[in-house]
Design a protein around this motif. Sequence first.
Motif, PDB file in Angstrom:
ATOM      1  N   ARG A 154     -17.869 -33.671   2.193  1.00  2.00           N
ATOM      2  CA  ARG A 154     -17.954 -35.122   2.140  1.00  2.00           C
ATOM      3  C   ARG A 154     -16.578 -35.724   1.914  1.00  2.00           C
ATOM      4  O   ARG A 154     -15.736 -35.137   1.239  1.00  2.00           O
ATOM      5  CB  ARG A 154     -18.885 -35.584   1.016  1.00  2.00           C
ATOM      6  CG  ARG A 154     -20.326 -35.101   1.113  1.00  2.00           C
ATOM      7  CD  ARG A 154     -21.104 -35.640  -0.078  1.00  2.00           C
ATOM      8  NE  ARG A 154     -22.517 -35.273  -0.056  1.00  2.00           N
ATOM      9  CZ  ARG A 154     -23.044 -34.257  -0.720  1.00  2.00           C
ATOM     10  NH1 ARG A 154     -22.249 -33.480  -1.447  1.00  2.00           N
ATOM     11  NH2 ARG A 154     -24.341 -34.016  -0.671  1.00  2.00           N
ATOM     12  N   PHE A 164     -14.324 -39.445   0.840  1.00  2.00           N
ATOM     13  CA  PHE A 164     -14.370 -40.717   0.119  1.00  2.00           C
ATOM     14  C   PHE A 164     -13.089 -41.490   0.414  1.00  2.00           C
ATOM     15  O   PHE A 164     -12.015 -40.892   0.528  1.00  2.00           O
ATOM     16  CB  PHE A 164     -14.450 -40.497  -1.394  1.00  2.00           C
ATOM     17  CG  PHE A 164     -15.624 -39.678  -1.864  1.00  2.00           C
ATOM     18  CD1 PHE A 164     -16.701 -40.283  -2.489  1.00  2.00           C
ATOM     19  CD2 PHE A 164     -15.645 -38.291  -1.702  1.00  2.00           C
ATOM     20  CE1 PHE A 164     -17.779 -39.532  -2.936  1.00  2.00           C
ATOM     21  CE2 PHE A 164     -16.710 -37.531  -2.146  1.00  2.00           C
ATOM     22  CZ  PHE A 164     -17.790 -38.158  -2.763  1.00  2.00           C
ATOM     23  N   SER A 169     -25.304 -42.830   0.208  1.00  2.00           N
ATOM     24  CA  SER A 169     -24.022 -43.543   0.209  1.00  2.00           C
ATOM     25  C   SER A 169     -23.777 -44.121  -1.175  1.00  2.00           C
ATOM     26  O   SER A 169     -24.675 -44.213  -2.003  1.00  2.00           O
ATOM     27  CB  SER A 169     -24.025 -44.657   1.261  1.00  2.00           C
ATOM     28  OG  SER A 169     -24.220 -44.136   2.565  1.00  2.00           O
ATOM     29  N   HIS A 198     -18.172 -44.185  -0.263  1.00  2.00           N
ATOM     30  CA  HIS A 198     -18.650 -43.016   0.478  1.00  2.00           C
ATOM     31  C   HIS A 198     -19.831 -43.468   1.320  1.00  2.00           C
ATOM     32  O   HIS A 198     -20.837 -43.932   0.792  1.00  2.00           O
ATOM     33  CB  HIS A 198     -19.093 -41.876  -0.423  1.00  2.00           C
ATOM     34  CG  HIS A 198     -19.792 -40.785   0.337  1.00  2.00           C
ATOM     35  ND1 HIS A 198     -19.120 -39.889   1.149  1.00  2.00           N
ATOM     36  CD2 HIS A 198     -21.113 -40.472   0.465  1.00  2.00           C
ATOM     37  CE1 HIS A 198     -19.987 -39.068   1.711  1.00  2.00           C
ATOM     38  NE2 HIS A 198     -21.208 -39.410   1.317  1.00  2.00           N
ATOM     39  N   CYS A 217      -7.611 -41.025  -0.032  1.00  2.00           N
ATOM     40  CA  CYS A 217      -8.950 -40.487   0.188  1.00  2.00           C
ATOM     41  C   CYS A 217      -9.044 -39.154  -0.536  1.00  2.00           C
ATOM     42  O   CYS A 217      -8.035 -38.553  -0.902  1.00  2.00           O
ATOM     43  CB  CYS A 217      -9.256 -40.327   1.674  1.00  2.00           C
ATOM     44  SG  CYS A 217      -8.072 -39.338   2.602  1.00  2.00           S
ATOM     45  N   SER A 232     -12.058 -35.647  -1.312  1.00  2.00           N
ATOM     46  CA  SER A 232     -13.249 -34.955  -0.829  1.00  2.00           C
ATOM     47  C   SER A 232     -14.072 -34.480  -2.014  1.00  2.00           C
ATOM     48  O   SER A 232     -13.719 -34.703  -3.175  1.00  2.00           O
ATOM     49  CB  SER A 232     -12.859 -33.766   0.059  1.00  2.00           C
ATOM     50  OG  SER A 232     -12.368 -32.702  -0.739  1.00  2.00           O
TER      51      SER A 232
END
Length: 361
Positions: free
Chosen positions: A172, A174, A197, A214, A253, A255
């Motif tokens: 994932r 972010f 989300s 997210h 960002c 993860s």
Amino acid sequence: MARDVIVVGAGPVGLMLAGELRLGGADVVVYERLPEPSRESRGASFTRRTAESFDQRGLLGLLGTTERADSHFGGVPIDLDMFEEDHYSARGIPQYRTERMLEGWVTGLGVPVRRGYAVTGFEETAGGVVVAFEGPDGPGQEHAGYLVGCDGGRSTVRTLAGIGFPGPEPTRGFYTADVTGLTTRRRRIGEDLPGGSMVMAMDLENGVTRVVVHERGMRPRDRESLRYSELADAWQRLTGESIHDGDCRWISCFSDASRVADAYRRGRVFLAGDATHVQPPAMAQGLSVGVQDAVNLGWKLAAVIRGTAPEALLDTYEDERLPVGRQLARNARAAIELRLSGEEMDPVREVLRRMVRDRRC
């Protein structure tokens, strides 16, 4: 003349370690590859135990005004008012202020912080470590008794030492940014949205809002190519609100990766902080556990250097801190799954809500 210790990294962990070592009588220097202090605030709070460590050294008051931080696990709020003990010394404060305070402390103790010094290699000898660096005046070498890498999740020291950094691959992504001029509703611990989300908006200081997004299906990506418009577009899709007119001061960002080093020590080389454990930023765990690494290692290494403790004491650093790093990784993975799974996780969320409302648990 050789230094006792070279600490690599002038973040909160490296600075805390340098101060602990100096208090213990060690001759220490800090290398930092960045030429200037960062104004970025990857961390926005620290836990009660870290506040206690700062307070024990007379440092907590040097931070100035802070506010109490909200507590949660995977988005499930935890009301700490139910406990008689004061857990609200968990503080919300931008990381750069913590770093600025710690740097003032260690330089006041006589520790040099050398900016623009990037470690390029090292060689361990029978009596110490020879560290190669690239500095403002070109390449050089310095001898020390020990080397400690506090240089983050992409640690050069860890890589050069050949220490593994295993963990599951991230799945994932972010987006996060510090923005001024926003009037959006604040969501201090984040707001879970249907399907897995989430969005977060929390005040830092001076009108700056930390936003995190997210969107289900968002994958890890290269931070260098991320643009604020992408974050704002995702925010609007999820909330119906536009934050496009905000002034973005910093964007990055991350993860959902959680990794732990195979070892915290190899000979005369040690690791601490994010060099040993990385996880998604949540609940102030990364910075706080890193500072506790530094507190644990600092007095032990100084005692061995002074000759008041046997070399075997240094083995207890890994014995005590590696299990904490592994627990931190497990907690982070559990919190992410709880927060970002869909409605199928609702029964687990409800059980946890009931448990955290019951002080007997």
